[in-house]
Design an enzyme around this catalytic site. Structure first.
Site, PDB file in Angstrom:
ATOM      1  N   ASP A 186      -8.045 -26.354  -3.816  1.00 18.11           N
ATOM      2  CA  ASP A 186      -7.137 -26.930  -2.821  1.00 18.11           C
ATOM      3  C   ASP A 186      -7.834 -27.356  -1.533  1.00 18.11           C
ATOM      4  O   ASP A 186      -7.205 -27.964  -0.675  1.00 18.11           O
ATOM      5  CB  ASP A 186      -6.028 -25.923  -2.480  1.00 18.11           C
ATOM      6  CG  ASP A 186      -5.076 -25.725  -3.646  1.00 18.11           C
ATOM      7  OD1 ASP A 186      -4.821 -26.707  -4.356  1.00 18.11           O
ATOM      8  OD2 ASP A 186      -4.613 -24.588  -3.849  1.00 18.11           O
ATOM      9  N   HIS A 215     -10.437 -17.014  -4.237  1.00 16.39           N
ATOM     10  CA  HIS A 215      -9.808 -17.177  -5.550  1.00 16.39           C
ATOM     11  C   HIS A 215      -9.822 -15.843  -6.272  1.00 16.39           C
ATOM     12  O   HIS A 215     -10.778 -15.077  -6.138  1.00 16.39           O
ATOM     13  CB  HIS A 215     -10.560 -18.239  -6.372  1.00 16.39           C
ATOM     14  CG  HIS A 215      -9.748 -18.745  -7.505  1.00 16.39           C
ATOM     15  ND1 HIS A 215      -9.685 -18.107  -8.717  1.00 16.39           N
ATOM     16  CD2 HIS A 215      -8.911 -19.801  -7.586  1.00 16.39           C
ATOM     17  CE1 HIS A 215      -8.867 -18.764  -9.508  1.00 16.39           C
ATOM     18  NE2 HIS A 215      -8.373 -19.794  -8.848  1.00 16.39           N
TER      19      HIS A 215
HETATM   20  N1  ACO Z   1      -9.507 -16.317   4.096  1.00 16.99           N
HETATM   21  C1  ACO Z   1      -9.946 -15.149   4.642  1.00 16.99           C
HETATM   22  N2  ACO Z   1     -10.032 -13.999   3.919  1.00 16.99           N
HETATM   23  C2  ACO Z   1      -9.686 -14.043   2.649  1.00 16.99           C
HETATM   24  C3  ACO Z   1      -9.258 -15.230   2.021  1.00 16.99           C
HETATM   25  C4  ACO Z   1      -9.173 -16.394   2.797  1.00 16.99           C
HETATM   26  N3  ACO Z   1      -8.743 -17.551   2.287  1.00 16.99           N
HETATM   27  N4  ACO Z   1      -8.978 -14.966   0.717  1.00 16.99           N
HETATM   28  C5  ACO Z   1      -9.218 -13.668   0.533  1.00 16.99           C
HETATM   29  N5  ACO Z   1      -9.647 -13.101   1.693  1.00 16.99           N
HETATM   30  C6  ACO Z   1     -10.016 -11.703   1.898  1.00 16.99           C
HETATM   31  C7  ACO Z   1      -8.759 -10.857   2.095  1.00 16.99           C
HETATM   32  O1  ACO Z   1      -8.352 -10.793   3.432  1.00 16.99           O
HETATM   33  C8  ACO Z   1      -9.217  -9.538   1.539  1.00 16.99           C
HETATM   34  O2  ACO Z   1     -10.017  -8.916   2.500  1.00 16.99           O
HETATM   35  P1  ACO Z   1     -10.078  -7.306   2.630  1.00 16.99           P
HETATM   36  O3  ACO Z   1     -10.616  -6.816   1.313  1.00 16.99           O
HETATM   37  O4  ACO Z   1     -11.015  -7.086   3.779  1.00 16.99           O
HETATM   38  O5  ACO Z   1      -8.669  -6.867   2.893  1.00 16.99           O
HETATM   39  C9  ACO Z   1     -10.123  -9.916   0.385  1.00 16.99           C
HETATM   40  O6  ACO Z   1     -10.631 -11.214   0.708  1.00 16.99           O
HETATM   41  C10 ACO Z   1      -9.371 -10.006  -0.955  1.00 16.99           C
HETATM   42  O7  ACO Z   1      -8.260 -10.868  -0.793  1.00 16.99           O
HETATM   43  P2  ACO Z   1      -6.966 -10.824  -1.712  1.00 16.99           P
HETATM   44  O8  ACO Z   1      -5.954 -11.750  -1.134  1.00 16.99           O
HETATM   45  O9  ACO Z   1      -6.553  -9.427  -1.982  1.00 16.99           O
HETATM   46  O10 ACO Z   1      -7.605 -11.344  -3.051  1.00 16.99           O
HETATM   47  P3  ACO Z   1      -6.888 -12.099  -4.227  1.00 16.99           P
HETATM   48  O11 ACO Z   1      -7.749 -12.038  -5.403  1.00 16.99           O
HETATM   49  O12 ACO Z   1      -5.481 -11.627  -4.388  1.00 16.99           O
HETATM   50  O13 ACO Z   1      -6.892 -13.554  -3.561  1.00 16.99           O
HETATM   51  C11 ACO Z   1      -6.058 -15.658  -3.146  1.00 16.99           C
HETATM   52  C12 ACO Z   1      -6.767 -14.743  -4.130  1.00 16.99           C
HETATM   53  C13 ACO Z   1      -4.575 -15.289  -3.090  1.00 16.99           C
HETATM   54  C14 ACO Z   1      -6.195 -17.086  -3.658  1.00 16.99           C
HETATM   55  C15 ACO Z   1      -6.682 -15.539  -1.713  1.00 16.99           C
HETATM   56  O14 ACO Z   1      -8.057 -15.846  -1.745  1.00 16.99           O
HETATM   57  C16 ACO Z   1      -5.966 -16.409  -0.694  1.00 16.99           C
HETATM   58  O15 ACO Z   1      -4.885 -16.027  -0.209  1.00 16.99           O
HETATM   59  N6  ACO Z   1      -6.532 -17.599  -0.359  1.00 16.99           N
HETATM   60  C17 ACO Z   1      -5.889 -18.507   0.577  1.00 16.99           C
HETATM   61  C18 ACO Z   1      -4.783 -19.301  -0.123  1.00 16.99           C
HETATM   62  C19 ACO Z   1      -5.328 -20.321  -1.089  1.00 16.99           C
HETATM   63  O16 ACO Z   1      -6.227 -21.092  -0.760  1.00 16.99           O
HETATM   64  N7  ACO Z   1      -4.726 -20.341  -2.292  1.00 16.99           N
HETATM   65  C20 ACO Z   1      -5.091 -21.296  -3.337  1.00 16.99           C
HETATM   66  C21 ACO Z   1      -5.817 -20.620  -4.456  1.00 16.99           C
HETATM   67  S1  ACO Z   1      -6.305 -21.771  -5.715  1.00 16.99           S
HETATM   68  C22 ACO Z   1      -4.911 -22.021  -6.584  1.00 16.99           C
HETATM   69  O17 ACO Z   1      -4.087 -21.160  -6.775  1.00 16.99           O
HETATM   70  C23 ACO Z   1      -4.630 -23.343  -7.083  1.00 16.99           C
END
Ligand code: ACO
Length: 381
Positions: free
Chosen positions: A317, A263
């Site tokens: 989720d 998140h």
């Molecule tokens: N699985 C594995 N690795 C992850 C995940 C995940 N679900 N989420 C983040 N990471 C990792 C990324 O790969 C990244 O790693 P790195 O620094 O080594 O490159 C790091 O954590 C940061 O991730 P970002 O995507 O840049 O972080 P952000 O703050 O933008 O992410 C997000 C938030 C988009 C929700 C992300 O966690 C994600 O894509 N999760 C999966 C989709 C999801 O479940 N979305 C629902 C969110 S809740 C809602 O909106 C209602």
């Protein structure tokens, strides 16, 4: 005041986009409050309709206010025949979120023209959107299955009436309670992507229907609300408890994201995820366990052991779809259910913004060229 900044913050992470008193998150402590009240307290003592009122007016309603509001919601559900015709004309294999986005925008075409700043006009749109959005979701679901939409039941509250219009069965109290609590837990979440999208559109003095339609569009994507459907797809593709470790190892090896984890704001387990689990435990005790829940628990353990150090834990989720599946809601209807709840939050934000609106128009850091020549088409390589 305009601030010139040359520092790009990808995804505007942590940049305040508004002053708001609608909801509050402490991402380190795992706290979410609506108008200062913890969501766990609301999930236990309140219900979706009362929570929608709280979000809009910033205080809990008196019993007269709540009963008047409930009556108005019940009187505002019916969809005009033209709306049903629009939903009937949509491709049956199209995604229900696309139907909902178009349906919410179209609903505004059947309503009185909205004048920005008009409190009465806003209140009308608030009631109409809260009341009719679940009916649009249910009507499309039935039409795509070749069934006629059902008339709303004025005896039922929002959650029960939605289940009735969706399934054609009068839901029992425990199913209604689970859905109602889930709606409370999803009703608002400060400056998330869909709320921001709705605010940006409303900031142009567009009407609340168009603005909520933008919110639905933003909620569709898998990085936001669309994740709940993807989570269940993942859990189903894993199959059994014995396969979770191998599935997760393969996912880690390919470096892909695991849906339902992580998140932008929470760096601990999302409080809504805790609350949904508690709700699920009660439901499974009553209706019987579901093997996919054990798969989810194992996946949570593996992912948090591996990625917890990076602040990656289950988000809202991760468990919601398991509960909705038990309520016999189709997988591609999970995000529309989220949208039904979040409509309450979007509208509370829009109303707050209407008191002191300013067009959203951020800057950029230009990376293109300047004063380039125009090459005639016959001379282009
Ligand atoms: N699985 C594995 N690795 C992850 C995940 C995940 N679900 N989420 C983040 N990471 C990792 C990324 O790969 C990244 O790693 P790195 O620094 O080594 O490159 C790091 O954590 C940061 O991730 P970002 O995507 O840049 O972080 P952000 O703050 O933008 O992410 C997000 C938030 C988009 C929700 C992300 O966690 C994600 O894509 N999760 C999966 C989709 C999801 O479940 N979305 C629902 C969110 S809740 C809602 O909106 C209602």
């Amino acid at each position: 005041m305009s601030v010139e900044s040359k520092q790009l913050v990808p995804g505007l992470a942590g940049i305040p986009a508004a002053e708001s008193s609608v909801s509050y998150i402490d991402g380190q402590a795992g706290i979410l409050e609506y108008r200062g009240i913890r969501i766990e307290v609301l999930a236990e003592h309140s219900n979706f309709e009362e929570t929608a009122w709280l979000l809009m007016y910033g205080k809990l309603p008196t019993s007269k206010e709540l009963s008047d509001f409930r009556q108005r919601l019940r009187r505002s559900r019916e969809l005009p025949k033209g709306m049903i015709d629009i939903l009937r004309a949509m491709p049956k294999n199209g995604h229900p979120m696309d139907a909902l986005q178009a349906g919410v925008a179209a609903l505004g075409m059947f309503e009185p023209r909205f004048e920005f700043g008009d409190e009465k006009g806003f209140e009308h749109a608030w009631i109409r959107l809260l009341a009719a959005t679940p009916c649009i979701v249910a009507a499309f679901d039935r039409l795509r299955a070749g069934k006629e939409p059902l008339a709303p039941d004025p005896e039922l509250d929002t959650a029960a009436n939605f289940l009735w219009q969706l399934t054609g069965k009068k839901p029992d109290d425990s199913a209604t309670h689970v859905l109602d609590c889930a709606l409370v837990l999803h009703a608002d979440h400060e400056m998330n992507a869909s709320t921001f999208a709705a605010r940006v559109v409303f900031g142009t003095e567009a009407d609340p229907y168009t603005s909520c339609s933008a919110g639905v569009g933003a909620l569709t994507g898998p990085l936001h609300g669309g994740a709940n459907e993807r989570v269940l797809e993942s859990l189903e593709s894993i199959g059994s408890l014995a396969d979770v470790d191998a599935w997760a190892a393969a996912r880690f090896a390919e470096g892909g994201k695991i849906m339902g984890f992580g998140h932008r704001v929470y760096k601990v387990k999302d409080p809504r995820s805790h609350a949904l689990q508690k709700l699920g435990a009660k439901m499974f005790a009553k209706l019987g366990n579901t093997p996919i829940y054990d798969v989810a628990l194992r996946l949570e353990k593996i992912v948090t052991e591996r990625l917890g150090g990076k602040g990656i834990y289950p988000n809202v989720d991760f468990f919601s779809g398991i509960l909705y599946q038990k309520l016999e809601i189709a997988k591609d209807q999970f995000t529309p259910v989220f949208a039904i709840a979040r409509t309450a939050g979007w509208l509370a934000h829009l109303h707050e913004q209407m008191q002191d609106n300013k067009l959203y128009r951020p800057g950029q850091i230009y990376t293109g060229g300047h004063e380039l020549p125009y090459t005639p088409i016959e001379k282009r390589g």
